[in-house]
Write a protein that holds these residues in place. Structure first.
Motif, mmCIF file in Angstrom:
data_model
loop_
_atom_site.group_PDB
_atom_site.id
_atom_site.type_symbol
_atom_site.label_atom_id
_atom_site.label_comp_id
_atom_site.label_asym_id
_atom_site.label_seq_id
_atom_site.Cartn_x
_atom_site.Cartn_y
_atom_site.Cartn_z
ATOM 1 N N GLY A 141 0.816 -1.204 0.000
ATOM 2 C CA GLY A 141 0.000 0.000 0.000
ATOM 3 C C GLY A 141 0.853 1.258 0.000
ATOM 4 O O GLY A 141 0.553 2.225 -0.722
ATOM 5 N N HIS A 142 1.907 1.263 0.804
ATOM 6 C CA HIS A 142 2.814 2.409 0.828
ATOM 7 C C HIS A 142 3.449 2.598 -0.550
ATOM 8 O O HIS A 142 3.591 3.725 -1.045
ATOM 9 C CB HIS A 142 3.922 2.195 1.865
ATOM 10 N N PHE A 143 3.847 1.494 -1.157
ATOM 11 C CA PHE A 143 4.493 1.560 -2.469
ATOM 12 C C PHE A 143 3.543 2.127 -3.515
ATOM 13 O O PHE A 143 3.901 3.019 -4.282
ATOM 14 C CB PHE A 143 4.961 0.164 -2.886
ATOM 15 N N ASP A 144 2.314 1.620 -3.529
ATOM 16 C CA ASP A 144 1.353 2.072 -4.537
ATOM 17 C C ASP A 144 1.010 3.550 -4.358
ATOM 18 O O ASP A 144 0.804 4.267 -5.343
ATOM 19 C CB ASP A 144 0.083 1.221 -4.477
ATOM 20 N N PHE A 145 0.959 4.010 -3.112
ATOM 21 C CA PHE A 145 0.670 5.422 -2.871
ATOM 22 C C PHE A 145 1.799 6.290 -3.421
ATOM 23 O O PHE A 145 1.564 7.278 -4.136
ATOM 24 C CB PHE A 145 0.488 5.694 -1.374
ATOM 25 N N GLY A 146 3.053 5.934 -3.092
ATOM 26 C CA GLY A 146 4.183 6.706 -3.603
ATOM 27 C C GLY A 146 4.270 6.662 -5.113
ATOM 28 O O GLY A 146 4.566 7.678 -5.762
ATOM 29 N N LEU A 147 3.996 5.492 -5.675
ATOM 30 C CA LEU A 147 4.026 5.360 -7.132
ATOM 31 C C LEU A 147 2.944 6.216 -7.774
ATOM 32 O O LEU A 147 3.174 6.851 -8.818
ATOM 33 C CB LEU A 147 3.843 3.895 -7.521
ATOM 34 N N SER A 148 1.778 6.281 -7.151
ATOM 35 C CA SER A 148 0.687 7.100 -7.714
ATOM 36 C C SER A 148 1.065 8.577 -7.711
ATOM 37 O O SER A 148 0.733 9.312 -8.652
ATOM 38 C CB SER A 148 -0.612 6.873 -6.936
ATOM 39 N N LEU A 149 1.765 9.029 -6.668
ATOM 40 C CA LEU A 149 2.220 10.424 -6.633
ATOM 41 C C LEU A 149 3.210 10.696 -7.753
ATOM 42 O O LEU A 149 3.157 11.746 -8.416
ATOM 43 C CB LEU A 149 2.864 10.732 -5.276
ATOM 44 N N LEU A 150 4.116 9.755 -7.955
ATOM 45 C CA LEU A 150 5.101 9.907 -9.024
ATOM 46 C C LEU A 150 4.419 9.955 -10.386
ATOM 47 O O LEU A 150 4.754 10.795 -11.241
ATOM 48 C CB LEU A 150 6.095 8.744 -8.961
ATOM 49 N N LEU A 151 3.446 9.106 -10.589
ATOM 50 C CA LEU A 151 2.743 9.080 -11.872
ATOM 51 C C LEU A 151 1.931 10.351 -12.097
ATOM 52 O O LEU A 151 1.829 10.832 -13.229
ATOM 53 C CB LEU A 151 1.833 7.845 -11.942
ATOM 54 N N ARG A 152 1.363 10.898 -11.028
ATOM 55 C CA ARG A 152 0.635 12.166 -11.180
ATOM 56 C C ARG A 152 1.588 13.268 -11.643
ATOM 57 O O ARG A 152 1.232 14.110 -12.471
ATOM 58 C CB ARG A 152 0.008 12.568 -9.850
ATOM 59 N N GLY A 153 2.781 13.280 -11.078
ATOM 60 C CA GLY A 153 3.767 14.259 -11.502
ATOM 61 C C GLY A 153 4.148 14.083 -12.954
ATOM 62 O O GLY A 153 4.302 15.061 -13.685
ATOM 63 N N LEU A 154 4.280 12.843 -13.390
ATOM 64 C CA LEU A 154 4.623 12.577 -14.779
ATOM 65 C C LEU A 154 3.474 12.961 -15.712
ATOM 66 O O LEU A 154 3.702 13.434 -16.826
ATOM 67 C CB LEU A 154 4.985 11.105 -14.973
ATOM 68 N N ARG A 155 2.238 12.761 -15.261
ATOM 69 C CA ARG A 155 1.104 13.184 -16.076
ATOM 70 C C ARG A 155 1.096 14.704 -16.245
ATOM 71 O O ARG A 155 0.786 15.228 -17.321
ATOM 72 C CB ARG A 155 -0.213 12.743 -15.431
#
Length: 221
Positions: free
Chosen positions: A202-216
């Motif tokens: 869950g921690h990993f997916d949350f951090g990954l989602s933040l990174l992907l939002r930045g890339l979007r």
């Protein structure tokens, strides 16, 4: 091609690069990175330690080969959805690969493998980004951001699960709870249930989602 090596205890032995890496990874799972030495590996392979240096001049060269092997098959990971979902699938596949080996992230960190598994994985990630319209520089930096996030998170995840005999000790949520006194650290105390949770995925997916939002956001800039 296999090169005959002199057996340490009189039994026939054949030594080659692939067998050495396979045995090193198995030994890593057994004893951990700190206890993995060239001499111990030679004993496990029933050869003299000097025989290993025919293939790996240093332990760092061996670790690079082990890191390369850990990414085997990742380039062929099936990805579906839009570019961000495909990128997330590849990132999760890398985390899974590193978690599959004891101290896998520590082995991988700092290595610079140029074998087909490592380059193929980078090519797959870059292919997702470039197809989505990212420029060369943005795609390269996005690749590094994703890989560094995966390595860093997995380093912390595996460190939290290390046994006391490995030097660091397993993470102790109760110790943090006692230290974070509500009167002195009210904000910290309020979020302790999440901070001390063992939900690493869950921690990993949350951090990954933040990174992907930045890339979007970068995609549409």
């Amino acid at each position: 091609m296999s090169i005959p090596s002199t057996p340490a205890r009189g039994r026939p032995a054949r030594l080659d690069r692939d067998r050495t890496v396979d045995t090193a990874l198995d030994l890593l799972d057994e004893v951990g990175l700190d206890a993995l030495t060239m001499r111990r590996l030679a004993d496990a392979m029933d050869v003299r330690a000097g025989a290993l240096y025919r293939y790996f001049a240093t332990k760092d060269e061996l670790l690079t080969a082990m890191a390369e092997r850990m990414l085997a098959g990742l380039a062929a990971t099936r990805t579906d959805g839009d570019w961000s979902e495909r990128l997330a699938t590849l990132a999760r596949a890398m985390r899974t690969a590193l978690l599959a080996r004891r101290d896998g992230a520590r082995v991988y960190a700092g290595t610079h493998a140029t074998g087909p598994h490592t380059l193929g994985f980078a090519e797959a990630l870059l292919g997702v980004l470039r197809t989505a319209g990212f420029g060369e520089q943005d795609a390269a930096r996005s690749l590094m951001a994703v890989v560094h996030f995966v390595i860093g998170h997995t380093l912390e995840e595996q460190a939290a699960l290390r046994q006391p005999s490995e030097g660091g000790g397993a993470a102790d949520p109760e110790r943090l709870r006692l230290a974070a006194e509500p009167e002195r650290y009210p904000q910290l105390a309020a979020v302790l249930p999440t901070l001390t949770s063992g939900d690493f995925a869950g921690h990993f997916d949350f951090g990954l989602s933040l990174l992907l939002r930045g890339l979007r956001a970068l995609e549409h800039a």
